[in-house]
Design a protein around this motif. Sequence first.
Motif, mmCIF file in Angstrom:
data_model
loop_
_atom_site.group_PDB
_atom_site.id
_atom_site.type_symbol
_atom_site.label_atom_id
_atom_site.label_comp_id
_atom_site.label_asym_id
_atom_site.label_seq_id
_atom_site.Cartn_x
_atom_site.Cartn_y
_atom_site.Cartn_z
ATOM 1 N N GLU A 114 -1.144 5.280 3.847
ATOM 2 C CA GLU A 114 -1.495 6.282 2.848
ATOM 3 C C GLU A 114 -1.135 7.682 3.347
ATOM 4 O O GLU A 114 -0.511 8.471 2.637
ATOM 5 N N ARG A 115 -1.550 7.982 4.558
ATOM 6 C CA ARG A 115 -1.275 9.299 5.114
ATOM 7 C C ARG A 115 -0.878 9.128 6.585
ATOM 8 O O ARG A 115 -1.725 8.934 7.446
ATOM 9 N N SER A 155 8.358 9.464 2.164
ATOM 10 C CA SER A 155 7.590 8.489 2.939
ATOM 11 C C SER A 155 8.488 8.050 4.096
ATOM 12 O O SER A 155 9.700 8.330 4.098
ATOM 13 N N PHE A 207 0.840 -1.206 0.000
ATOM 14 C CA PHE A 207 0.000 0.000 0.000
ATOM 15 C C PHE A 207 0.872 1.251 0.000
ATOM 16 O O PHE A 207 0.640 2.185 -0.764
ATOM 17 N N ALA A 208 1.858 1.256 0.892
ATOM 18 C CA ALA A 208 2.702 2.450 1.011
ATOM 19 C C ALA A 208 3.533 2.667 -0.255
ATOM 20 O O ALA A 208 3.763 3.809 -0.672
ATOM 21 N N LYS A 212 2.750 2.151 -3.210
ATOM 22 C CA LYS A 212 1.951 2.657 -4.334
ATOM 23 C C LYS A 212 2.001 4.179 -4.428
ATOM 24 O O LYS A 212 1.798 4.739 -5.491
ATOM 25 N N PHE A 213 2.229 4.829 -3.306
ATOM 26 C CA PHE A 213 2.191 6.287 -3.303
ATOM 27 C C PHE A 213 3.564 6.833 -3.697
ATOM 28 O O PHE A 213 4.448 7.012 -2.865
ATOM 29 N N LYS A 268 -9.444 6.392 11.483
ATOM 30 C CA LYS A 268 -8.880 5.730 10.299
ATOM 31 C C LYS A 268 -10.049 5.196 9.493
ATOM 32 O O LYS A 268 -10.992 4.664 10.107
ATOM 33 N N PRO A 269 -10.038 5.194 8.174
ATOM 34 C CA PRO A 269 -9.013 5.751 7.296
ATOM 35 C C PRO A 269 -9.003 7.282 7.318
ATOM 36 O O PRO A 269 -9.969 7.855 7.826
ATOM 37 N N PRO A 270 -7.936 7.878 6.732
ATOM 38 C CA PRO A 270 -6.845 7.229 6.005
ATOM 39 C C PRO A 270 -5.892 6.500 6.952
ATOM 40 O O PRO A 270 -5.616 6.976 8.050
ATOM 41 N N PRO A 321 2.986 8.858 3.321
ATOM 42 C CA PRO A 321 2.868 7.402 3.484
ATOM 43 C C PRO A 321 3.885 6.875 4.504
ATOM 44 O O PRO A 321 5.074 7.203 4.412
#
Lengths: 110, 597
Positions: free
Chosen positions: B311-312, B190, B181-182, B184-185, B305-307, B318
């Motif tokens: 993601e944030r 990050s 997930f991380a 992907k950003f 959460k989310p995000p 991230p």
Amino acid sequence: MIKSIKDLEAIKNKMAASLYLKNPNPQYTVIFNYNEELKAKGVDFLIDYTIKTLLDLNRLDVVVMKVYKEDAKELTLTVKGETLVTNYEHLTKEVIDLIIKKHLVTGDKK
Amino acid sequence: MAKHYDIVICGGTGCMSSKSLLIKEKFDELLKTYNIAHKVHIYMSGCFGLCEKGPVVIIYPDQTFYVHINASHVEEIITSHLINAKSVTKLAYYEFDDETKQKVYKSFQEMAFYHNQERIALRNCGIIDPYNIDEYIGRDGYFALAKALEMKPEEIIQVLIDSGLRGRGGGGFPTGLKWQFAAKFKGGESFVICNADEGDPGAFMDRAILEGDSHSVIEAMIINGYAIGAKQGYIYIRAEYPLAVKRLKHAINQAYDYGLLGKNIMESGFDFDLEIRLGAGAFVCGEETALIASIEGGRGMPRNKPPFPAERGLWGRPTIINNVETYANIPVILLKGAEWFNKIGTQRSKGTKVFALGGKIKNTGLLEVPMGTTLRHVIYDIGGGIPNNKKFKAVQTGGPSGGCLTSDDLDTPIDYDNLIKKGSMMGSGGMIVMDEDNCMVDVAKFYMEFIVEESCGKCTPCREGTRRLYELLVKISEGNGTLETLEELKKLAHDVQDTSLCGLGQSAPNPILSTLEKFYDEYVEHVVDKKCRAGVCKALTKLYITEKCIGCTKCARNCPVNCISGDLRKLHRIDTDKCIKCNACLHHCPVHAIIHV
């Protein structure tokens, strides 16, 4: 500075000599019987010699230890392998060289 | 000069607090006196795990395991063991043979506590010198990093996904997926964070790993950074762990000195820096969003959460947060492969789990077993069973967020899913064993008191609800509860569970709901019969001396308020008006004549 896996391997090889005593699965265990009387007879030099020779040969898969045996009159050694246990007596430097060469290097029984 | 012996002294916090440093100093002094220092390699390691027997000293190559050692024993160990090869049996660990009932001296590898374990996360704890990076490298340390730097980031993540590794901090989320997930950003900063804010009462798994093998966590964090494109990592650790912090700082400095942290690591072009952030010990900071707030300099409070942090997270970027034990597994997985790891454990819980075993158990300490191991194996074969021939009652897993398991659950394989099915959870690995002398109302009260103290106060259900729950438990334990109180307790527990903001509040009622479900009869005894069968709730307990009394006077002599009277060899009596119910008499009675009524 570590710049590559070779540098790591060099350190690993250097450390092997100081970590081998903790080897949980040595190929061979060399056990000297021992007591105060044998110590007084000056047998320590043979044990030192064995350890040094094995280390010089980089045989870090062999662990050498002393085990107390109260009634022992002569220094003897036992080599414990995976399946075989062999006892040796009348030890001298030459005999130890032979044991290392014939038993621990080639895997021969005697 | 070739060494004849390795002497390893436990330098974990437990043994250090029992003055194991003095043992080391005594060895250093006397090895010189006896002129054998050149034949011995001596150092202090991290925690061995068998804390019950500390301070512990192991002598290699014979693996003699000396227990309860102090500085006064050192000279005898040197003269007898090191000089004459005669181990000091009175100080050596032994077990009793089941058939002959004779003492059997066991080497380190033969001990039931160790040979029933499989150590991956704890592989180096108690083995290497935590201050010597070369010893870590000597046991394949940083080889996984070297391998990872030759791989594409997505290949590393795939190995983790394939391995089935799940987060060991409590949530059990698949680690590889989290990294994916991380990753992907793309673009911008990050971060990587190690959650070392271990706060469960009785849990010390992470502390032991950091004290004994900091480099395994550092190595995994660098790999994590490379895999998701992060150049900065933080280790968030509570200041209450000074020894772990000291060793971690030392290890980070060594890694910088070796070029394993900083710019252009191993000439790969990858840069990664690592810093320590000290926490003040708030339990809620184990929750990832609260931890992030704390690192950012804010008050440690969770957010919705989310995000999710992947993601944030930290400073809105991230962020991957993994706990210490999760990280400690990663270098081995990369070196040995996903398939190797995947073969250990159960269908949905792969690998091993470290547990801190405490409470009413013979072998208090730290252990690591494959997922799927039964509670019975952990408690009886490794833990040695319940002391003083007492009966096993329950085990609390998951700390204050978990629940209790009973004797019905002893043969349940321990994994994430089974523990949830049984009304508990894995948590970070605290495992508190209870016997017949534990009152389950009191247990629930203990955990609720902890939560009341630790609630950050941000959301009303947790701030107010946990306090009201605690008050209801006090009411019950003081004999002022009714059956309606139990209903109220249950309803409020569900309300807090359903409406709290973060995991702390949502899981806070678990010990209450779990004990209500499994020990409802004990609650009923408290509110209907006004009785505490374990004799723990003082308002509901009276001590009584039965006809078994032999008049030895031990009870009277040990009573701190002199409320026991009686002639020698005659039945004694307790003045219940004066009695403070401290149970001193009960513990000193040699014939178990004193009971709770």
